[in-house]
Write a protein that holds these residues in place. Sequence first.
Motif, short mmCIF file in Angstrom:
data_model
loop_
_atom_site.label_atom_id
_atom_site.label_comp_id
_atom_site.label_asym_id
_atom_site.label_seq_id
_atom_site.Cartn_x
_atom_site.Cartn_y
_atom_site.Cartn_z
N GLY A 1 45.54 29.67 43.73
CA GLY A 1 46.17 30.09 44.98
C GLY A 1 46.46 28.95 45.93
N SER A 2 46.37 27.71 45.45
CA SER A 2 46.58 26.54 46.30
C SER A 2 48.02 26.46 46.80
CB SER A 2 46.26 25.25 45.53
OG SER A 2 44.92 25.23 45.11
N VAL B 1 50.74 34.96 34.29
CA VAL B 1 51.64 36.10 34.55
C VAL B 1 51.31 36.74 35.90
CG1 VAL B 1 52.48 38.32 33.69
CG2 VAL B 1 51.82 36.52 32.07
N LYS B 2 50.04 37.00 36.12
CA LYS B 2 49.57 37.54 37.40
C LYS B 2 48.32 36.79 37.81
CE LYS B 2 52.59 40.87 37.88
NZ LYS B 2 53.57 40.82 38.98
N ASN B 3 48.23 36.46 39.07
CA ASN B 3 47.01 35.79 39.50
C ASN B 3 46.63 36.21 40.92
OD1 ASN B 3 49.20 33.95 40.65
ND2 ASN B 3 47.36 33.03 41.52
N SER B 4 45.34 36.08 41.18
CA SER B 4 44.81 36.39 42.50
C SER B 4 43.71 35.38 42.78
CB SER B 4 44.25 37.81 42.53
OG SER B 4 43.60 38.07 43.75
N SER B 5 43.74 34.80 43.97
CA SER B 5 42.72 33.85 44.37
C SER B 5 42.12 34.33 45.68
CB SER B 5 43.33 32.45 44.53
OG SER B 5 42.35 31.51 44.93
N ILE B 6 40.85 34.71 45.65
CA ILE B 6 40.22 35.22 46.86
C ILE B 6 39.11 34.27 47.30
CG2 ILE B 6 40.79 37.63 46.38
CD1 ILE B 6 37.82 38.00 45.51
N LYS B 7 38.93 34.14 48.60
CA LYS B 7 37.92 33.25 49.15
C LYS B 7 36.58 33.99 49.26
CE LYS B 7 41.17 30.24 51.67
NZ LYS B 7 41.83 29.89 50.48
#
Length: 340
Positions: free
Chosen positions: A110-111, A175-181
């Motif tokens: 998610g950078s 294809v799909k990504n999610s980056s959560i803190k």
Amino acid sequence: MGLLSFRQDLAMDLGTANTIIISGDKIVVDEPSVVALDRRTDKMLAVGSKAKMMYEKTHDNIRTIRPLRDGVIADFSACEQMMRGLIKMVHTGRHLFSPSLRMVIGVPSGSTEVELRAVRDSAEHADGRDVYLLFEPMAAAIGIGIDVEAPEGNMIVDIGGGTTEIAVISLGGIVKNSSIKTAGDDLTADIQEYMSRQHNVRVSERMAERIKISVGSALTDLGSESPEDYIVHGPNRITALPMEVPVCYQEIAHCLDKTVARIESAVLSALEKTPPELYADIVKNGIFLTGGGAMLRGLDKRLTDKIGIKTIVAEDPLHCVAKGAGIALKNVGRFNFLMR
């Protein structure tokens, strides 16, 4: 490596909690992402485990810094000094001159462009001449041994110190990504807050981390795998008198529940957005957990029960990203998902 060798290949997992460096297929550095600096001169005094030993124990002339927060660089200068110090551990005494470095560095998926540039600049200032960036879920998948270029869907959940990276990978791309803190640091903070509220005892970040490692759990019933209670020593929050508090894994599971639930929700959300054919592949192959957070007791079973898809903790989850970056380094000309 020769005395006058001018280039060295390094693969790096630059993590919020730990930094791992691989050279020549071997893990040569596995150290906490901490640096200690002299406040007056800004000179580096210690890095890695030596700096971690100073953490929360310094006087006014020394500051200990974790340069990365939530998976990204929070202190550019400190990060550069930390990287220099850790890289120096790799080739001290083996070169007449500092070698030119070709590097592959794992970064959160998610950078932003600014965050990617900060990592690249830090690496270049630390003598990196040829720097490639690789998203951490892709690196983790390669490190696990998945054929990321195959026309098949695989889901990686990489739970680090600052971020949880969730990605569906197929045909050499995400294809799909999610980056959560929400990740390991949040679990540690939950324990600090719980010990203060429930037991009236003040605990440091380091003590909370030891509690997490000793009795951390995602389930309140671990059966035969239950760890023994952990004895916590600390000052009373009100009186400052010394306290000794036994802590069991069930109460820690309760205090971590909300943070673990946020990770569950993020995984479910990513699955909802996954194309049906790839979803079917994930059901067949399972969901792979990597990163330090994957080692939380019972997390794989909790996710399996909640989602209904087999969840597997990767072998050696702490080093998957670094190992994947090392493999990518050998295939720079072949892997077109490496970023320059």
